[in-house]
Design a protein around this motif. Structure first.
Motif, PDB file in Angstrom:
ATOM      1  N   TRP A 244       3.797   8.863  -3.981  1.00  0.00           N
ATOM      2  CA  TRP A 244       4.069   7.435  -4.171  1.00  0.00           C
ATOM      3  C   TRP A 244       3.883   7.035  -5.632  1.00  0.00           C
ATOM      4  CZ3 TRP A 244       5.535   4.250  -0.135  1.00  0.00           C
ATOM      5  CH2 TRP A 244       5.384   4.765   1.148  1.00  0.00           C
TER       6      TRP A 244
ATOM      7  N   SER B  45       6.007  -2.054 -11.132  1.00  0.00           N
ATOM      8  CA  SER B  45       6.076  -3.476 -11.442  1.00  0.00           C
ATOM      9  C   SER B  45       7.520  -3.795 -11.799  1.00  0.00           C
ATOM     10  CB  SER B  45       5.157  -3.792 -12.626  1.00  0.00           C
ATOM     11  OG  SER B  45       5.341  -5.125 -13.040  1.00  0.00           O
TER      12      SER B  45
ATOM     13  N   CYS C 202       1.266   6.948 -10.373  1.00  0.00           N
ATOM     14  CA  CYS C 202       1.909   7.763  -9.337  1.00  0.00           C
ATOM     15  C   CYS C 202       0.914   8.792  -8.837  1.00  0.00           C
ATOM     16  CB  CYS C 202       3.121   8.524  -9.882  1.00  0.00           C
ATOM     17  SG  CYS C 202       4.526   7.504 -10.337  1.00  0.00           S
TER      18      CYS C 202
ATOM     19  N   GLN D 242       0.858  -1.193   0.000  1.00  0.00           N
ATOM     20  CA  GLN D 242       0.000   0.000   0.000  1.00  0.00           C
ATOM     21  C   GLN D 242       0.894   1.242   0.000  1.00  0.00           C
ATOM     22  OE1 GLN D 242      -3.443  -0.091  -0.003  1.00  0.00           O
ATOM     23  NE2 GLN D 242      -3.261  -2.318  -0.158  1.00  0.00           N
ATOM     24  N   PRO D 243       0.373   2.382  -0.435  1.00  0.00           N
ATOM     25  CA  PRO D 243       1.174   3.611  -0.387  1.00  0.00           C
ATOM     26  C   PRO D 243       1.203   4.202   1.027  1.00  0.00           C
ATOM     27  CG  PRO D 243      -0.950   4.064  -1.382  1.00  0.00           C
ATOM     28  CD  PRO D 243      -0.903   2.581  -1.137  1.00  0.00           C
TER      29      PRO D 243
ATOM     30  N   LYS E  41       4.578  -6.334  -7.796  1.00  0.00           N
ATOM     31  CA  LYS E  41       3.935  -5.026  -7.913  1.00  0.00           C
ATOM     32  C   LYS E  41       3.797  -4.440  -6.525  1.00  0.00           C
ATOM     33  CE  LYS E  41       1.303  -6.089 -12.036  1.00  0.00           C
ATOM     34  NZ  LYS E  41      -0.020  -6.299 -12.629  1.00  0.00           N
ATOM     35  N   GLY E  42       4.071  -3.150  -6.432  1.00  0.00           N
ATOM     36  CA  GLY E  42       3.938  -2.499  -5.142  1.00  0.00           C
ATOM     37  C   GLY E  42       4.236  -1.020  -5.233  1.00  0.00           C
ATOM     38  N   TRP E  43       4.195  -0.373  -4.093  1.00  0.00           N
ATOM     39  CA  TRP E  43       4.347   1.076  -3.999  1.00  0.00           C
ATOM     40  C   TRP E  43       5.706   1.445  -3.447  1.00  0.00           C
ATOM     41  CZ3 TRP E  43       0.539   4.380  -5.690  1.00  0.00           C
ATOM     42  CH2 TRP E  43      -0.701   3.792  -5.991  1.00  0.00           C
TER      43      TRP E  43
ATOM     44  N   ARG F 211       3.238   3.386  -7.930  1.00  0.00           N
ATOM     45  CA  ARG F 211       3.004   1.939  -7.975  1.00  0.00           C
ATOM     46  C   ARG F 211       3.828   1.402  -9.136  1.00  0.00           C
ATOM     47  NH1 ARG F 211      -1.347  -1.724  -9.931  1.00  0.00           N
ATOM     48  NH2 ARG F 211      -1.170  -3.578  -8.618  1.00  0.00           N
TER      49      ARG F 211
END
Length: 164
Positions: free
Chosen positions: A137, A141, A133, A111-112, A146-148, A139
């Motif tokens: 933050w 890949s 974005c 999560q951001p 995948k993540g922030w 996001r």
């Protein structure tokens, strides 16, 4: 008197448009500067905007983010995160957004938020795709994850830029 006033108004409007025009590419009318990525696995960077100019540099990393700073015909003046660059043919560039990780072992979060679950850790120099974005933050890949990540730890996206 009226024509002097009108001339002053026209001059003011033209000056305003010239300032606005500096923020847009004369060929594409897209914002300058802006970020793109290298589409090819290799791209010659030339001293000037034509094939007759000598090659100063060769980018050899597909998907590397580049910043376009000028346009001339089919050529774009670009620079990388180290400030190295020159002119490259537009066919070698992609609008797909990528970033380079600027902080070793950067935590990719679920999560951001600072206290979110860590999904992966990215090494310094990793190239990741930008999915979106917000103001602070992005996001990403990378390598199937995948993540922030905090925008300030990435190169290839402006601090004030929103990507969706």
């Amino acid at each position: 008197m009226k024509s002097v006033f009108l001339s002053a108004v026209v001059a003011t409007l033209l000056a305003g448009n010239a300032v606005q025009g500096q923020d847009r590419g004369p060929v594409t009318n897209l914002p300058l500067p802006r970020y793109v990525s290298l589409k090819a696995s290799e791209g010659n960077v030339r001293r000037g905007p034509s094939l007759t100019h000598r090659i100063d540099w060769v980018f050899t990393r597909k998907d590397v983010p580049l910043e376009i700073t000028a346009e001339h015909g089919h050529w774009r003046r670009v620079r990388d995160r180290d400030g190295v660059g020159g002119w490259i043919h537009y066919s070698l560039l992609s609008g797909a957004r990528t970033v380079i990780v600027e902080h070793d072992m950067l935590e990719l979060l679920s999560q951001p938020a600072d206290k979110a679950l860590v999904v992966a850790r990215l090494e310094l120099g990793v190239i990741a795709r930008v999915l979106e974005c917000d103001t602070t933050w992005c996001r990403l890949s990378a390598a199937g994850y995948k993540g922030w990540a905090p925008k300030e730890r990435l190169w290839g996206v402006r601090a004030d830029e929103i990507v969706d």
